[in-house]
Motif scaffolding. Structure first.
Motif, PDB file in Angstrom:
ATOM      1  N   GLU A  16       0.958  -1.560  -0.138  1.00 59.91           N
ATOM      2  CA  GLU A  16       0.036  -0.081   0.216  1.00 59.91           C
ATOM      3  C   GLU A  16       0.965   1.002  -0.544  1.00 59.91           C
ATOM      4  O   GLU A  16       1.871   1.117   0.331  1.00 59.91           O
ATOM      5  CB  GLU A  16      -1.038   0.318   1.238  1.00 59.91           C
ATOM      6  CG  GLU A  16      -1.772  -1.039   0.910  1.00 59.91           C
ATOM      7  CD  GLU A  16      -2.848  -1.161   2.379  1.00 59.91           C
ATOM      8  OE1 GLU A  16      -3.215  -0.090   3.090  1.00 59.91           O
ATOM      9  OE2 GLU A  16      -3.706  -1.647   2.403  1.00 59.91           O
ATOM     10  N   GLU A  40      -3.677   7.911  -6.722  1.00 60.61           N
ATOM     11  CA  GLU A  40      -3.867   7.892  -5.154  1.00 60.61           C
ATOM     12  C   GLU A  40      -4.096   9.087  -4.372  1.00 60.61           C
ATOM     13  O   GLU A  40      -5.587  10.008  -4.176  1.00 60.61           O
ATOM     14  CB  GLU A  40      -2.994   6.902  -4.394  1.00 60.61           C
ATOM     15  CG  GLU A  40      -4.004   6.903  -3.145  1.00 60.61           C
ATOM     16  CD  GLU A  40      -1.964   6.258  -1.870  1.00 60.61           C
ATOM     17  OE1 GLU A  40      -3.259   5.555  -1.250  1.00 60.61           O
ATOM     18  OE2 GLU A  40      -1.225   6.302  -2.737  1.00 60.61           O
ATOM     19  N   TYR A  70       2.389   6.190  -7.145  1.00 59.35           N
ATOM     20  CA  TYR A  70       1.109   6.703  -6.320  1.00 59.35           C
ATOM     21  C   TYR A  70       0.324   7.296  -6.987  1.00 59.35           C
ATOM     22  O   TYR A  70      -0.678   8.259  -5.505  1.00 59.35           O
ATOM     23  CB  TYR A  70       1.231   6.118  -5.462  1.00 59.35           C
ATOM     24  CG  TYR A  70       1.719   4.935  -4.339  1.00 59.35           C
ATOM     25  CD1 TYR A  70       1.183   4.170  -4.309  1.00 59.35           C
ATOM     26  CD2 TYR A  70       3.205   4.356  -4.904  1.00 59.35           C
ATOM     27  CE1 TYR A  70       1.302   2.350  -3.777  1.00 59.35           C
ATOM     28  CE2 TYR A  70       3.328   2.739  -3.971  1.00 59.35           C
ATOM     29  CZ  TYR A  70       2.488   2.036  -4.092  1.00 59.35           C
ATOM     30  OH  TYR A  70       3.037   0.702  -3.619  1.00 59.35           O
ATOM     31  N   ASP A 106       0.471   3.849   1.649  1.00 56.95           N
ATOM     32  CA  ASP A 106       1.034   4.620   3.221  1.00 56.95           C
ATOM     33  C   ASP A 106       1.722   3.972   3.607  1.00 56.95           C
ATOM     34  O   ASP A 106       2.555   4.533   4.340  1.00 56.95           O
ATOM     35  CB  ASP A 106      -0.536   4.591   3.836  1.00 56.95           C
ATOM     36  CG  ASP A 106      -1.464   5.147   3.469  1.00 56.95           C
ATOM     37  OD1 ASP A 106      -1.393   6.099   2.838  1.00 56.95           O
ATOM     38  OD2 ASP A 106      -2.383   5.556   3.852  1.00 56.95           O
TER      39      ASP A 106
END
Length: 227
Positions: free
Chosen positions: A92, A156, A153, A94
């Motif tokens: 992920e 996102e 990313y 994060d």
């Protein structure tokens, strides 16, 4: 697919590294007097030696990363980092920002992972267990990984911005504004900014509001960098 044992195992390194500071001095990359200053600070602060050397400007992050890679007999990638979608799906965004890592490629048995701290065995072991793959570390600088994370990313971040609540400060009361500031999309966006700053090793974050957007800049090694 045969999955690695859940029993705690350290990801093997090629060799045990010699002392970082001494290796830099012997390679002519660091002065002996600067090493003594950094070691004194390390004893008092508990911070990692490489972090202190970079912060004081005695060496740059690329020199530290190259030295660690050479000691551990790991590959070094100076970037830009190239990623594969299969690998990105295993980690992920994060987590990548928080640990300063970036998945590069994957097979059914292995995950090739860019890391800024190849000695962070806890992160390597955590990913070995969570992905069911053996981890092949590749050393890169924190700034190179942060740039790779931003590129990999970026969709996102766009999604986070798109979901932000719209408020008009000239007409909304304080209660409405507080509720909007506590909304999940706002919290996730703030987390994203903070995690990106941590991945860069930034000392502070600058937010500059404009009529149609907000410019986010990070101070890294005394230099402001645009997000």
């Amino acid at each position: 697919m045969e999955r690695p044992s859940r029993k705690l195992q350290r990801v093997p390194m090629a060799t045990r590294p010699i002392r970082l500071g001494r290796s830099l001095v012997e390679a002519g990359r660091l002065e002996e007097r600067h090493l003594r200053v950094a070691l004194d600070e390390q004893h008092g602060s508990g911070r990692r030696l490489g972090e202190i050397l970079i912060h004081r400007g005695f060496v740059d992050d690329k020199t530290i990363a190259r030295s660690l890679a050479a000691q551990l007999k790991l590959p070094f990638d100076e970037g830009p980092l190239i990623t594969e979608s299969v690998a990105l799906g295993l980690v992920e965004g994060d987590l990548a920002r928080a640990r300063s890592i970036l998945p590069l490629s994957a097979t059914p048995r292995t995950l090739r992972l860019a890391v800024s701290d190849p000695l962070d065995q806890d992160t390597l072991e955590e990913l070995r267990l969570s992905t069911g793959r053996h981890i092949d570390p590749v050393v890169a600088t924190p700034s190179t990984i942060a740039e790779g994370i931003r590129a990999a990313y970026e969709g996102e971040l766009a999604e986070l911005v798109k979901n932000l609540p719209v408020c008009h400060t000239d007409s909304e009361d304080e209660r409405t504004l507080r509720a909007a500031a506590s909304a999940a999309p706002v919290v996730r966006l703030v987390d994203h900014i903070l995690q990106h700053a941590a991945a860069l090793g930034a000392s502070d974050i600058h937010l500059e509001p404009f009529a149609s957007h907000v410019l986010v800049r990070y101070r890294v090694d005394s230099v402001l960098r645009r997000s």
